[in-house]
Design a protein around this motif. Sequence first.
Motif, PDB file in Angstrom:
ATOM      1  N   GLY A  10       0.850  -1.192   0.000  1.00 25.59           N
ATOM      2  CA  GLY A  10       0.000   0.000   0.000  1.00 25.59           C
ATOM      3  C   GLY A  10       0.882   1.236   0.000  1.00 25.59           C
ATOM      4  O   GLY A  10       1.990   1.232  -0.561  1.00 25.59           O
ATOM      5  N   THR A  11       0.411   2.303   0.650  1.00 26.05           N
ATOM      6  CA  THR A  11       1.152   3.571   0.637  1.00 26.05           C
ATOM      7  C   THR A  11       2.560   3.390   1.211  1.00 26.05           C
ATOM      8  O   THR A  11       3.561   3.756   0.584  1.00 26.05           O
ATOM      9  N   ALA A  12       2.641   2.831   2.407  1.00 21.41           N
ATOM     10  CA  ALA A  12       3.930   2.769   3.100  1.00 21.41           C
ATOM     11  C   ALA A  12       4.876   1.764   2.440  1.00 21.41           C
ATOM     12  O   ALA A  12       6.034   2.088   2.151  1.00 21.41           O
ATOM     13  N   ASP A  35       1.540  -8.525  -1.544  1.00 18.26           N
ATOM     14  CA  ASP A  35       0.189  -7.962  -1.340  1.00 18.26           C
ATOM     15  C   ASP A  35      -0.840  -8.935  -1.880  1.00 18.26           C
ATOM     16  O   ASP A  35      -0.526  -9.817  -2.679  1.00 18.26           O
ATOM     17  N   GLN A  36      -2.097  -8.736  -1.420  1.00 21.67           N
ATOM     18  CA  GLN A  36      -3.111  -9.735  -1.776  1.00 21.67           C
ATOM     19  C   GLN A  36      -3.689  -9.542  -3.177  1.00 21.67           C
ATOM     20  O   GLN A  36      -4.302 -10.454  -3.713  1.00 21.67           O
ATOM     21  N   GLN A  43      -6.711   5.984  -1.175  1.00 23.66           N
ATOM     22  CA  GLN A  43      -7.797   5.978  -0.183  1.00 23.66           C
ATOM     23  C   GLN A  43      -8.349   7.372   0.159  1.00 23.66           C
ATOM     24  O   GLN A  43      -9.550   7.495   0.427  1.00 23.66           O
ATOM     25  N   ARG A  63      -1.232  -1.990  -9.020  1.00 23.92           N
ATOM     26  CA  ARG A  63      -0.194  -1.887  -7.998  1.00 23.92           C
ATOM     27  C   ARG A  63       1.215  -2.040  -8.593  1.00 23.92           C
ATOM     28  O   ARG A  63       2.150  -1.349  -8.202  1.00 23.92           O
ATOM     29  N   ILE A  78      -1.171 -13.062   3.183  1.00 25.65           N
ATOM     30  CA  ILE A  78      -0.207 -13.432   4.235  1.00 25.65           C
ATOM     31  C   ILE A  78      -0.979 -14.177   5.314  1.00 25.65           C
ATOM     32  O   ILE A  78      -1.993 -13.678   5.835  1.00 25.65           O
ATOM     33  N   THR A 105       1.050  -3.659   6.506  1.00 27.19           N
ATOM     34  CA  THR A 105      -0.258  -4.134   6.035  1.00 27.19           C
ATOM     35  C   THR A 105      -1.409  -3.269   6.519  1.00 27.19           C
ATOM     36  O   THR A 105      -2.578  -3.655   6.373  1.00 27.19           O
ATOM     37  N   CYS A 161      -6.869   8.295   9.061  1.00 30.11           N
ATOM     38  CA  CYS A 161      -7.308   9.653   8.734  1.00 30.11           C
ATOM     39  C   CYS A 161      -8.402  10.139   9.687  1.00 30.11           C
ATOM     40  O   CYS A 161      -9.581  10.242   9.299  1.00 30.11           O
ATOM     41  N   GLY A 289       3.696   2.796   8.737  1.00 29.95           N
ATOM     42  CA  GLY A 289       2.352   3.107   8.267  1.00 29.95           C
ATOM     43  C   GLY A 289       1.327   2.741   9.332  1.00 29.95           C
ATOM     44  O   GLY A 289       1.642   2.625  10.526  1.00 29.95           O
ATOM     45  N   ASP A 290       0.102   2.498   8.893  1.00 39.55           N
ATOM     46  CA  ASP A 290      -1.006   2.283   9.829  1.00 39.55           C
ATOM     47  C   ASP A 290      -0.842   1.013  10.657  1.00 39.55           C
ATOM     48  O   ASP A 290      -1.529   0.840  11.671  1.00 39.55           O
ATOM     49  N   ALA A 299      -2.082   7.999   8.896  1.00 40.41           N
ATOM     50  CA  ALA A 299      -2.271   8.797   7.676  1.00 40.41           C
ATOM     51  C   ALA A 299      -1.138   8.542   6.710  1.00 40.41           C
ATOM     52  O   ALA A 299      -0.011   8.232   7.120  1.00 40.41           O
ATOM     53  N   GLY A 300      -1.454   8.719   5.415  1.00 39.85           N
ATOM     54  CA  GLY A 300      -0.434   8.561   4.396  1.00 39.85           C
ATOM     55  C   GLY A 300       0.720   9.534   4.612  1.00 39.85           C
ATOM     56  O   GLY A 300       1.879   9.201   4.370  1.00 39.85           O
ATOM     57  N   SER A 301       0.388  10.745   5.078  1.00 44.95           N
ATOM     58  CA  SER A 301       1.453  11.738   5.288  1.00 44.95           C
ATOM     59  C   SER A 301       2.417  11.258   6.366  1.00 44.95           C
ATOM     60  O   SER A 301       3.631  11.435   6.259  1.00 44.95           O
ATOM     61  N   LYS A 379      -5.532  20.028  -1.485  1.00 44.59           N
ATOM     62  CA  LYS A 379      -6.072  18.675  -1.271  1.00 44.59           C
ATOM     63  C   LYS A 379      -6.310  17.980  -2.617  1.00 44.59           C
ATOM     64  O   LYS A 379      -5.962  16.812  -2.802  1.00 44.59           O
TER      65      LYS A 379
HETATM   66  C1  FAD Z   1     -11.545   7.818   3.651  1.00 45.53           C
HETATM   67  C2  FAD Z   1     -10.068   7.976   3.862  1.00 45.53           C
HETATM   68  C3  FAD Z   1      -9.481   9.226   3.694  1.00 45.53           C
HETATM   69  C4  FAD Z   1      -8.131   9.399   3.908  1.00 45.53           C
HETATM   70  N1  FAD Z   1      -7.594  10.638   3.711  1.00 45.53           N
HETATM   71  C5  FAD Z   1      -6.266  10.828   3.953  1.00 45.53           C
HETATM   72  C6  FAD Z   1      -5.679  12.108   3.738  1.00 45.53           C
HETATM   73  O1  FAD Z   1      -6.349  13.075   3.321  1.00 45.53           O
HETATM   74  N2  FAD Z   1      -4.358  12.253   4.003  1.00 45.53           N
HETATM   75  C7  FAD Z   1      -3.584  11.205   4.454  1.00 45.53           C
HETATM   76  O2  FAD Z   1      -2.385  11.401   4.689  1.00 45.53           O
HETATM   77  N3  FAD Z   1      -4.111   9.977   4.653  1.00 45.53           N
HETATM   78  C8  FAD Z   1      -5.432   9.762   4.408  1.00 45.53           C
HETATM   79  N4  FAD Z   1      -5.978   8.519   4.582  1.00 45.53           N
HETATM   80  C9  FAD Z   1      -5.164   7.452   5.209  1.00 45.53           C
HETATM   81  C10 FAD Z   1      -4.205   6.763   4.256  1.00 45.53           C
HETATM   82  O3  FAD Z   1      -4.885   6.281   3.123  1.00 45.53           O
HETATM   83  C11 FAD Z   1      -3.556   5.616   5.025  1.00 45.53           C
HETATM   84  O4  FAD Z   1      -3.057   6.091   6.247  1.00 45.53           O
HETATM   85  C12 FAD Z   1      -2.408   5.018   4.235  1.00 45.53           C
HETATM   86  O5  FAD Z   1      -2.898   4.405   3.063  1.00 45.53           O
HETATM   87  C13 FAD Z   1      -1.655   4.020   5.103  1.00 45.53           C
HETATM   88  O6  FAD Z   1      -0.723   3.318   4.349  1.00 45.53           O
HETATM   89  P1  FAD Z   1      -0.324   1.833   4.745  1.00 45.53           P
HETATM   90  O7  FAD Z   1       0.675   1.423   3.726  1.00 45.53           O
HETATM   91  O8  FAD Z   1       0.010   1.758   6.163  1.00 45.53           O
HETATM   92  O9  FAD Z   1      -1.664   0.992   4.541  1.00 45.53           O
HETATM   93  P2  FAD Z   1      -2.445   0.698   3.191  1.00 45.53           P
HETATM   94  O10 FAD Z   1      -2.152   1.760   2.182  1.00 45.53           O
HETATM   95  O11 FAD Z   1      -3.866   0.481   3.578  1.00 45.53           O
HETATM   96  O12 FAD Z   1      -1.790  -0.652   2.628  1.00 45.53           O
HETATM   97  C14 FAD Z   1      -1.884  -1.870   3.298  1.00 45.53           C
HETATM   98  C15 FAD Z   1      -1.717  -2.972   2.255  1.00 45.53           C
HETATM   99  O13 FAD Z   1      -1.601  -4.238   2.912  1.00 45.53           O
HETATM  100  C16 FAD Z   1      -2.301  -5.205   2.167  1.00 45.53           C
HETATM  101  N5  FAD Z   1      -2.673  -6.304   3.075  1.00 45.53           N
HETATM  102  C17 FAD Z   1      -3.325  -6.205   4.271  1.00 45.53           C
HETATM  103  N6  FAD Z   1      -3.476  -7.409   4.825  1.00 45.53           N
HETATM  104  C18 FAD Z   1      -2.917  -8.304   3.983  1.00 45.53           C
HETATM  105  C19 FAD Z   1      -2.756  -9.712   4.001  1.00 45.53           C
HETATM  106  N7  FAD Z   1      -3.184 -10.490   5.016  1.00 45.53           N
HETATM  107  N8  FAD Z   1      -2.120 -10.306   2.950  1.00 45.53           N
HETATM  108  C20 FAD Z   1      -1.656  -9.564   1.910  1.00 45.53           C
HETATM  109  N9  FAD Z   1      -1.764  -8.217   1.847  1.00 45.53           N
HETATM  110  C21 FAD Z   1      -2.391  -7.601   2.870  1.00 45.53           C
HETATM  111  C22 FAD Z   1      -3.515  -4.460   1.617  1.00 45.53           C
HETATM  112  O14 FAD Z   1      -4.021  -5.077   0.454  1.00 45.53           O
HETATM  113  C23 FAD Z   1      -2.919  -3.083   1.320  1.00 45.53           C
HETATM  114  O15 FAD Z   1      -2.493  -2.949  -0.012  1.00 45.53           O
HETATM  115  C24 FAD Z   1      -7.333   8.294   4.323  1.00 45.53           C
HETATM  116  C25 FAD Z   1      -7.905   7.031   4.463  1.00 45.53           C
HETATM  117  C26 FAD Z   1      -9.259   6.868   4.231  1.00 45.53           C
HETATM  118  C27 FAD Z   1      -9.865   5.500   4.387  1.00 45.53           C
END
Ligand code: FAD
Length: 413
Positions: A10-12, A35-36, A43, A63, A78, A105, A161, A289-290, A299-301, A379
């Motif tokens: 994902g993002t991170a 990733d799955q 998002q 992706r 996973i 994840t 977020c 990340g999250d 957050a993505g930031s 934005k």
């Molecule tokens: C409605 C909404 C609005 C948002 N607005 C903002 C904003 O304005 N600014 C901002 O900074 N952030 C915003 N965010 C938050 C931001 O999208 C997330 O914080 C960011 O995507 C986190 O990145 P990540 O890589 O931690 O998780 P994700 O990007 O969610 O990636 C996680 C990845 O792990 C994979 N995964 C999970 N479990 C498994 C598994 N068991 N097997 C294989 N793969 C798996 C998923 O498929 C996914 O691709 C928003 C989110 C939402 C929902």
Amino acid sequence: MRRVVVLGAGTAGTMVVNKLRRTLSRDDWQITIVDQNDSHHYQPGYLLVPFGVYRPDEIVKPRHEFIPDGVDLVFGEINRVEHDTNTVLLSSGRVLLYDYLIIATGTTPRPDQTPGMVGSQWRKSIFDFYTLDGATALKDKLEVWDGGRLVVHIAEMPIKCPVAPLEFTFLADAFLHERKMRDRVEITYVTPLEGAFTKPVSSRRLGGMLAERDIKLEGDFAVDRIDPDTRTLISMDEREIPFDLLVTVPLNMGADYIARSGLGDELNYVPVDKHTLRSKTHENIFAIGDASDIPASKAGSVAHFAAEAFVDNFVELVHGDVMTHSFDGHANCFIESGNGKGMLIDFNYDTEPLPGKYPVPGIGPFSLLTETRANHLGKLGFRWAYWHLLLRGHPLPVPSLMSMAGKHPDSTD
Ligand SMILES: Cc1cc2nc3c(=O)[nH]c(=O)nc-3n(C[C@H](O)[C@H](O)[C@H](O)COP(=O)(O)OP(=O)(O)OC[C@H]3O[C@@H](n4cnc5c(N)ncnc54)[C@H](O)[C@@H]3O)c2cc1C
């Protein structure tokens, strides 16, 4: 060959493999990311789908387009991490070995965790917008809804977020005005927090914006259950809030395999050092990340700013040096407020969101904790920056650590 495995593209995870591939020698390091599926969702765009601003196809891309050459992208679910043997097991039976593991994840909405949420009213009068399916179903509902009691609700913190439910509420207010039906809708914002947001100055400012829009705030609401028959939200202390349309942010949880692997807390987040993101229990595991339990916004930031310090530290670590970089919890979030305006907040572990100008002190172009057109355009412009700069691990023209320059700590509004 040494092996680093990143869980989650994902993002991170995507940012991290882009940065690591540019930094670690191809002769010495194999990098794998899992990733799955092959659909990367932007998002933040989910927020704008219910109001018809973005179409689903505008916020989803393959992706693999964002994974650089020299990184193995593995598709599969996973199933478990066996940390004693440094292996990752996929549901397909495939086994991946690692020297270092980076967990990315994320977090996922879990409507199944609140009794009555996923029942006869799910996607009829109960909706979420934290998934693309939910945001799309909500768009269809809003197109035909003729008014009543709209309740916007957060089940429990932390959520990703944390400003998104407030943004949804402001945008819904503007949308209903535009459709000339605001007088037929009573809006209530229901949150487990005491006020509109977590930090005092921004909570006061955002609470004031709800009041200006005649939106009722119901705070300290710990949801116990939903009665789908009477369409009522019920709290642990038996407060009842009836609704005609409930837009909820369900409990957010880390992935189930984290619990199965004995790596998570009660919400499946990985406990890490908040400055280095290194697991508190396993020296060769990090979470970014999250997915981590750091006390910053999910957050993505935050993932972006954290990735800068993380990658610099990681390179020091694998070269046998001391990790000298420290992530400060920097978060930076635009807040849509409706009518073509938005706000911006910028904060970290120690400093709450404060008024001022960003990123250039005194000039901006963005204004902190103030509604402006420039913030709204920022934005919207962010989607381009996400696909073209951020995911590919390129630097943005803002410092990764929070700066006090341009902020006004003495101002109380
Ligand atoms: C409605 C909404 C609005 C948002 N607005 C903002 C904003 O304005 N600014 C901002 O900074 N952030 C915003 N965010 C938050 C931001 O999208 C997330 O914080 C960011 O995507 C986190 O990145 P990540 O890589 O931690 O998780 P994700 O990007 O969610 O990636 C996680 C990845 O792990 C994979 N995964 C999970 N479990 C498994 C598994 N068991 N097997 C294989 N793969 C798996 C998923 O498929 C996914 O691709 C928003 C989110 C939402 C929902």
